[in-house]
Design a protein around this motif. Sequence first.
Motif, short mmCIF file in Angstrom:
data_model
loop_
_atom_site.label_atom_id
_atom_site.label_comp_id
_atom_site.label_asym_id
_atom_site.label_seq_id
_atom_site.Cartn_x
_atom_site.Cartn_y
_atom_site.Cartn_z
N LEU A 54 0.83 -1.20 0.00
CA LEU A 54 0.00 0.00 0.00
C LEU A 54 0.87 1.25 0.00
O LEU A 54 0.54 2.26 -0.63
N GLN A 55 2.00 1.20 0.69
CA GLN A 55 2.93 2.33 0.69
C GLN A 55 3.46 2.62 -0.70
O GLN A 55 3.53 3.78 -1.12
N SER A 56 3.85 1.57 -1.44
CA SER A 56 4.38 1.79 -2.79
C SER A 56 3.33 2.39 -3.71
O SER A 56 3.62 3.25 -4.55
N LEU A 57 2.07 1.96 -3.56
CA LEU A 57 0.99 2.51 -4.38
C LEU A 57 0.73 3.97 -4.03
O LEU A 57 0.61 4.83 -4.91
N TYR A 102 1.79 12.51 -7.72
CA TYR A 102 0.91 13.11 -8.73
C TYR A 102 -0.02 14.15 -8.12
O TYR A 102 -0.36 15.14 -8.77
N ILE A 103 -0.44 13.94 -6.88
CA ILE A 103 -1.30 14.94 -6.23
C ILE A 103 -0.52 16.23 -6.01
O ILE A 103 -1.08 17.33 -6.14
N VAL A 138 -1.98 14.84 -15.96
CA VAL A 138 -1.63 14.12 -14.73
C VAL A 138 -2.55 12.93 -14.53
O VAL A 138 -2.10 11.82 -14.22
N LEU A 139 -3.87 13.15 -14.71
CA LEU A 139 -4.83 12.06 -14.52
C LEU A 139 -4.60 10.94 -15.52
O LEU A 139 -4.71 9.75 -15.18
N LEU A 140 -4.30 11.29 -16.76
CA LEU A 140 -4.02 10.27 -17.78
C LEU A 140 -2.75 9.49 -17.44
O LEU A 140 -2.67 8.28 -17.66
N CYS A 141 -1.76 10.20 -16.88
CA CYS A 141 -0.52 9.52 -16.45
C CYS A 141 -0.82 8.51 -15.35
O CYS A 141 -0.30 7.39 -15.37
N VAL A 142 -1.64 8.92 -14.37
CA VAL A 142 -2.00 8.01 -13.28
C VAL A 142 -2.72 6.78 -13.84
O VAL A 142 -2.43 5.64 -13.46
N GLN A 143 -3.64 7.02 -14.77
CA GLN A 143 -4.39 5.91 -15.37
C GLN A 143 -3.46 4.95 -16.11
O GLN A 143 -3.59 3.72 -15.98
N ASN A 144 -2.51 5.50 -16.85
CA ASN A 144 -1.56 4.66 -17.60
C ASN A 144 -0.67 3.86 -16.64
O ASN A 144 -0.40 2.67 -16.88
N VAL A 145 -0.20 4.53 -15.58
CA VAL A 145 0.67 3.85 -14.61
C VAL A 145 -0.08 2.70 -13.95
O VAL A 145 0.46 1.60 -13.76
N ASN A 195 -2.61 0.98 -15.15
CA ASN A 195 -2.78 -0.10 -16.13
C ASN A 195 -1.49 -0.91 -16.30
O ASN A 195 -1.53 -2.13 -16.42
N GLU A 196 -0.36 -0.20 -16.29
CA GLU A 196 0.93 -0.89 -16.39
C GLU A 196 1.19 -1.76 -15.16
O GLU A 196 1.67 -2.88 -15.25
N HIS A 197 0.88 -1.21 -13.99
CA HIS A 197 1.05 -1.97 -12.75
C HIS A 197 0.21 -3.24 -12.78
O HIS A 197 0.65 -4.32 -12.36
N LYS A 198 -1.03 -3.10 -13.26
CA LYS A 198 -1.94 -4.25 -13.28
C LYS A 198 -1.47 -5.31 -14.30
O LYS A 198 -1.44 -6.51 -13.99
N SER A 199 -1.10 -4.85 -15.49
CA SER A 199 -0.70 -5.81 -16.52
C SER A 199 0.56 -6.57 -16.13
O SER A 199 0.75 -7.73 -16.52
N ASN A 200 1.43 -5.92 -15.34
CA ASN A 200 2.66 -6.58 -14.90
C ASN A 200 2.56 -7.13 -13.48
O ASN A 200 3.55 -7.65 -12.96
N ASN A 201 1.35 -7.00 -12.90
CA ASN A 201 1.14 -7.43 -11.50
C ASN A 201 2.28 -6.93 -10.62
O ASN A 201 2.91 -7.68 -9.88
N PHE A 202 2.53 -5.60 -10.72
CA PHE A 202 3.71 -5.00 -10.10
C PHE A 202 3.65 -5.06 -8.59
O PHE A 202 2.63 -4.76 -7.96
N MET A 203 4.79 -5.44 -8.00
CA MET A 203 5.02 -5.37 -6.56
C MET A 203 6.48 -4.99 -6.34
O MET A 203 7.34 -5.38 -7.14
N SER A 204 6.74 -4.25 -5.28
CA SER A 204 8.12 -3.84 -5.02
C SER A 204 8.99 -5.05 -4.68
O SER A 204 8.48 -6.11 -4.29
N LEU A 205 10.31 -4.90 -4.86
CA LEU A 205 11.24 -6.00 -4.59
C LEU A 205 11.17 -6.45 -3.13
O LEU A 205 11.32 -7.65 -2.84
#
Length: 648
Positions: A378-381, A388-389, A405-412, A414-424
């Motif tokens: 949750l911290q990384s998100l 952005y805020i 800014v809002l479009l950037c957040v939306q793109n980020v 989507n990228e996080h979801k498609s890559n199932n991103f989690m910090s190391l």
Amino acid sequence: MPKRKCKFSVGLQKKYTCFRRGRDDFEGECMICKPGTFVSVANKGGRDLQSHVESEKHKKAIRGEASSAQLTDFFIKPCSKLEDEVTAAEGTFAFHTVKHHNSYNVMACTSGLLKTTFPDSNIARKFSSAKTKTEAIVNSVLAPDCLENVLKSIEENDVCYCGVSTDGSNHGSVKVFPIVIQYFDWKSGGLQSKIIEMQSQPNETADTILSYVKETLESKGLLKKCIAFIGDNCNTMFGGIRWDSEGRNVFAKLNNELDNKTLIGVGCPGHILNNCVHQAAETLDIDVESIIFKIYQYFHIYTVRTEQLKEYCEFVDTEYKKLLSHSKTRWLSLFPGVNRLIRVFPAVKAFFLSQNNPPTVLKRFFEHAFSEVYLLHLQSLMSMFHSYILELERENNSVVEVLKVLLCVQNVLNEHKSNNFMSLKVKSLLEEKRKEGLGAECNKFYADVNSLYDSCIEYLGKWMESMKEFSCFMWMSLSEPLEWDKVELSIKFLLDRDVSIDDVKCFDQFCNLKKFVDQYKGDDKFINLQAHQKWTKYFETSQNMCHSELLKIAQFFFAVASHDNANMEHIFSLMQSWWSKERGHLSLESLRSILLVQYNYKHFTCKEFHAYLLRNKQLLNKIRSTEKYAWARQHQKEEQSAFESDIP
């Protein structure tokens, strides 16, 4: 006896300045002793004058003169340069008091201090402005002047459009609503945001707010220029996610009051991002918001518990940091709360698990094998949302800059979801959990992460719909190569709202604009400017005939504020700094005047304001006049009413 008598010469007068020529050439008159004190210089010349200066009579006269003020010290010659300088000093100190958040009580000391510290200054000796006078200058002179300058600037510089925003803030039982307008005036530096009114209202219903906003705009002659309404995203303002132009909200009612029925509504994008994070956090198995709040409550007023926690921090070799709370009404206050808990997590976990009867909710949280993993993800998100805020909150952002800014957040997302991103760090902890035989729980965590991203994307997509209508203005950021097709879309948007644009003229002006932008290719200083600053720079270098249609587009576009929170939060912060416990008796009228001066004259330094006053004779006369006092105005009204009643 000398062969000839000594005379009172020019040389003696220069040496003994307290003397002047007496009744003849052989004596001098002392100007300090009583009138008619003549000293003969016929026999000894200068030594006669020196003997008088050293006499007890002369010394006593000097002491008497030093302790008594002359009548001229208390009066200033009307219409003189000195009178203007004293008045300008009094007006500047009133402005200085407001600008730097000083109490009016400070001026009671300042007035006397100037006389003491600068005794050789005529301005300081004649300066007289304590608490009452300073407050009267701000309320009756400076505040009306700054409001008059705003309206005058709009009229003289042919500003055709403005947007209006409002929001409420409580001070005890008083509900205060500032009204802020936004417009584009390149002659005054570009995008302008000004307070035009601030009053309390008995409630915050749509009808009350509408009546207040409408009456204010009508009284200032701005209702017909208003093309946009900006507020927070509550139902009272807009009626839900899809701006309801037919409902009972403020936006719908104000839209119906305008003849053209084309009012533009803009919500608060910062509020959207904040709620997006809270919405996502609620999809998790662990109620992180509740945990942060309960941990804070457990320690914040208990010294013994805090000291015990410090001991646990020393034991696990962690630096102690005070734990933070959060509030849903404060944007991303959850982020610093989670950040702080993670820094001292080992110590806090050890503390609660070692207690005999800790709160059940907290015990379950720290016994949960994935509690730290959820916090770290949750911290990384939230760190991404937080950055952005901060971009959204930048002063004088335009709609396209916010939309980017809002479009950037939306793109980020989507990228996080498609890559199932989690910090190391999260992945490392999950690997350890799998080795401990918690594979099913790890799979559950992966599913929660996926659900979290889905929730964010869905929420953001719904609330961004109302902003997407401004995508036709993206070219106005002047950060991409200009294309006429994109400008045509903006012209069609404006034509649908009864804004007449001559597209033939506009094309020629577009060509000039394109040449202007091309010359700044690779210029990082120009590229990093905000959109309104780039347009101001263009209008300053072109002639009116070369930008008439582009100016209409710019005035309309920049009148649409990107959101109300950046301005409103600034105003509410100023309000809280003035309406504190120590200044609880400050009247609403005084607070209104202070905020008008402080916000609308924020471009002035104190030195610049002093120069502004010296150039403005009319303003100096108002500062000098007794009409600035409430009692004087009341007396004048009574005399006027008495005069009118005597007329048959």
